[in-house]
Design an enzyme around this catalytic site. Sequence first.
Site, PDB file in Angstrom:
ATOM      1  N   ASN A   9       0.803  -1.222   0.000  1.00  0.00           N
ATOM      2  CA  ASN A   9       0.000   0.000   0.000  1.00  0.00           C
ATOM      3  C   ASN A   9       0.844   1.284   0.000  1.00  0.00           C
ATOM      4  O   ASN A   9       0.306   2.378   0.114  1.00  0.00           O
ATOM      5  CB  ASN A   9      -0.990   0.013   1.170  1.00  0.00           C
ATOM      6  CG  ASN A   9      -0.305   0.060   2.515  1.00  0.00           C
ATOM      7  OD1 ASN A   9       0.917  -0.040   2.604  1.00  0.00           O
ATOM      8  ND2 ASN A   9      -1.084   0.207   3.568  1.00  0.00           N
ATOM      9  N   CYS A  10       2.146   1.175  -0.162  1.00  0.00           N
ATOM     10  CA  CYS A  10       3.033   2.341  -0.206  1.00  0.00           C
ATOM     11  C   CYS A  10       2.946   2.996  -1.586  1.00  0.00           C
ATOM     12  O   CYS A  10       3.085   2.319  -2.613  1.00  0.00           O
ATOM     13  CB  CYS A  10       4.471   1.896   0.077  1.00  0.00           C
ATOM     14  SG  CYS A  10       5.711   3.165  -0.210  1.00  0.00           S
ATOM     15  N   ASN A  11       2.713   4.291  -1.632  1.00  0.00           N
ATOM     16  CA  ASN A  11       2.577   4.993  -2.910  1.00  0.00           C
ATOM     17  C   ASN A  11       3.839   4.911  -3.759  1.00  0.00           C
ATOM     18  O   ASN A  11       3.757   4.787  -4.987  1.00  0.00           O
ATOM     19  CB  ASN A  11       2.190   6.457  -2.687  1.00  0.00           C
ATOM     20  CG  ASN A  11       0.761   6.590  -2.223  1.00  0.00           C
ATOM     21  OD1 ASN A  11      -0.087   5.753  -2.529  1.00  0.00           O
ATOM     22  ND2 ASN A  11       0.474   7.635  -1.474  1.00  0.00           N
ATOM     23  N   LYS A  14       3.948   1.559  -5.300  1.00  0.00           N
ATOM     24  CA  LYS A  14       2.959   1.491  -6.384  1.00  0.00           C
ATOM     25  C   LYS A  14       3.505   2.128  -7.662  1.00  0.00           C
ATOM     26  O   LYS A  14       3.340   1.585  -8.757  1.00  0.00           O
ATOM     27  CB  LYS A  14       1.659   2.173  -5.966  1.00  0.00           C
ATOM     28  CG  LYS A  14       0.866   1.399  -4.936  1.00  0.00           C
ATOM     29  CD  LYS A  14      -0.369   2.167  -4.520  1.00  0.00           C
ATOM     30  CE  LYS A  14      -1.110   1.461  -3.410  1.00  0.00           C
ATOM     31  NZ  LYS A  14      -2.275   2.216  -2.937  1.00  0.00           N
TER      32      LYS A  14
END
Length: 116
Positions: A9-11, A14
């Site tokens: 879930n880390c931008n 991603k």
Amino acid sequence: MYIVYGIKNCNTVKKSLTYLDEHKIAYRFHDYKKEGITKAKLKDWSSQLGWEKLVNKKGSTWRMLDDATKNKVTSETKAIELMMEKTSVIKRPLIENGTKVIALGFEEEVYHSIDW
């Protein structure tokens, strides 16, 4: 095959995965939250990059630590202990090709310069 280490879930992770997918670069994703990380792996990365680069002092996990904990991180041993306990403090993503670290973090210009 490349291994991308990070948290799903880390931008920044991603962005990295999107880049790899768009450029059709095969990889396996290693999620610290689900799979953890070994002391040996952290020592290996530290020998390649230096432990100071592995600890993400700009991230929210680091900022939420109390000052006493932060002040203890003065050596590779202490940094590795912290990274094993709180994997979210490891700078991400980290990409390996075999046993060699080829990227830490995501900067598109750096990714463009890598001979994938």
